[in-house]
Design an enzyme around this catalytic site. Structure first.
Site, PDB file in Angstrom:
ATOM      1  CE  LYS A 153      -5.571   4.454   1.464  1.00 43.84           C
ATOM      2  NZ  LYS A 153      -4.485   3.670   0.787  1.00 43.84           N
ATOM      3  CB  THR A 184      -2.128  -2.245   1.102  1.00 44.49           C
ATOM      4  OG1 THR A 184      -2.465  -1.836   1.815  1.00 44.49           O
ATOM      5  CG2 THR A 184      -2.426  -4.283   1.555  1.00 44.49           C
ATOM      6  CB  VAL A 218      -8.408   3.834  -0.139  1.00 44.83           C
ATOM      7  CG1 VAL A 218      -7.768   2.674  -0.782  1.00 44.83           C
ATOM      8  CG2 VAL A 218      -9.003   4.421  -1.209  1.00 44.83           C
ATOM      9  CE1 TYR A 278      -2.785   6.877   1.476  1.00 41.50           C
ATOM     10  CE2 TYR A 278      -1.093   5.554   0.616  1.00 41.50           C
ATOM     11  CZ  TYR A 278      -1.771   5.519   1.986  1.00 41.50           C
ATOM     12  OH  TYR A 278      -1.744   4.395   2.740  1.00 41.50           O
TER      13      TYR A 278
END
Length: 295
Positions: A162, A46, A204, A134
């Site tokens: 995550k 992001t 998240v 992640y």
């Protein structure tokens, strides 16, 4: 390890020249902390990490840690599909004042589960910082199997994951077979409540840039036993969550931030800004009390 309930995968503000805008970043950091974010993930997808240089990432880590000043956990995105480069960046990140690192699944080169295990183990052993894995198969084309995550959780400083696989069965398996101090965070905003229901720790989030206060209330309502209230917030916020992913992220969330007066500029190529029509559609899906002049 508990990093908080709502962690924001922070966008990277750019100025008109496409350089990092640190004045805007300061405003954004304060906005996020004031609106429900317990932690900030810096230079993740992001944050347009594929377009940031290593020096830009390190400068950003240093800046966010300084501005946050203990008010929020700062997690640095130092992962890539290059193990040696990830180790080097992680070691340098230690000196910037961040609290932890996040390591994305190696993308494009498509390692085996054995390769994934040794990739993560090598980076974790090169740092004293806590590590958040992640798992994001939609972007990496590789899934970290639950068995691999469970095995990795036995490494002392690999403390969290995550999970953006969308697979609640796999997440349940991870939660049930890891120690109580290993935490799992949803990587999908719309799955926050279901993930909490199976024992996850929080989210998240991307949409927390815009609806962080609502997300925080939803998580706390659920954890306080007010499941009905949590469900109502989820139902109310789902259209906004979906709108923020209607086009490739982070173009929608950057447009939305600009709409509410938190100016973060545009995206870097190969991402492109939303069209006028896409902006109109997005604005209709934002909570009315959050909207200011869209300019």
């Amino acid at each position: 390890m508990n990093f908080g309930q709502v962690l924001t995968a922070m966008v990277t503000p750019f100025d008109q020249n496409g350089d990092i805008d640190y004045h805007a970043a300061r405003t954004l950091i304060n906005h996020l902390i004031a609106n429900g974010s317990d932690g900030l993930v810096v230079a993740g997808t992001t944050g347009e990490s594929p377009t940031l240089t290593s020096n830009e990432k390190l400068d950003l880590f240093r800046f966010v840690a300084k501005v946050a000043d203990g008010r929020a956990t700062v997690i640095a995105g130092t992962g890539s599909n290059n193990t040696r480069a990830s180790i080097d960046l992680t070691r340098q990140a230690e000196a910037t004042g961040v609290d932890a690192i996040m390591l994305t699944t190696p993308y494009y080169n498509k390692p085996s589960q054995e390769g994934l295990y040794h990739h993560y183990k090598a980076i974790a052993q090169a740092t004293s910082l806590p590590v958040m894995l992640y798992n994001v198969p939609g972007r990496s084309a590789v899934t970290i199997a639950p068995e691999t995550i469970i095995q990795l959780s036995e490494i002392n400083n690999i403390v969290s994951v995550k999970e953006a696989s969308g697979n609640l069965d796999a997440m349940t398996d991870i939660i049930s077979k890891t120690s109580d101090d290993f935490t799992l965070y949803s990587g999908d905003d719309s799955l926050t409540l279901p993930v909490l229901a199976i024992g996850g720790n929080g989210i998240v989030s991307v949409s927390s840039h815009i609806i962080g206060g609502y997300l925080k209330e939803m998580v706390q309502s659920y954890q306080n036993g007010n499941v009905q209230r949590a469900a109502l917030i989820h139902q109310d916020m789902l259209p906004t969550m979906k709108a923020l992913f209607a086009q490739p992220s982070p173009s929608p969330v950057k447009a939305a931030l600009n709409m509410i007066g938190i100016y973060v500029g545009d995206v870097r190529l190969p991402m492109v800004p939303l069209s006028i029509e896409e902006k109109k559609q997005l604005q209709q899906m934002l909570p009315p009390n959050k909207i200011t002049d869209a300019g």
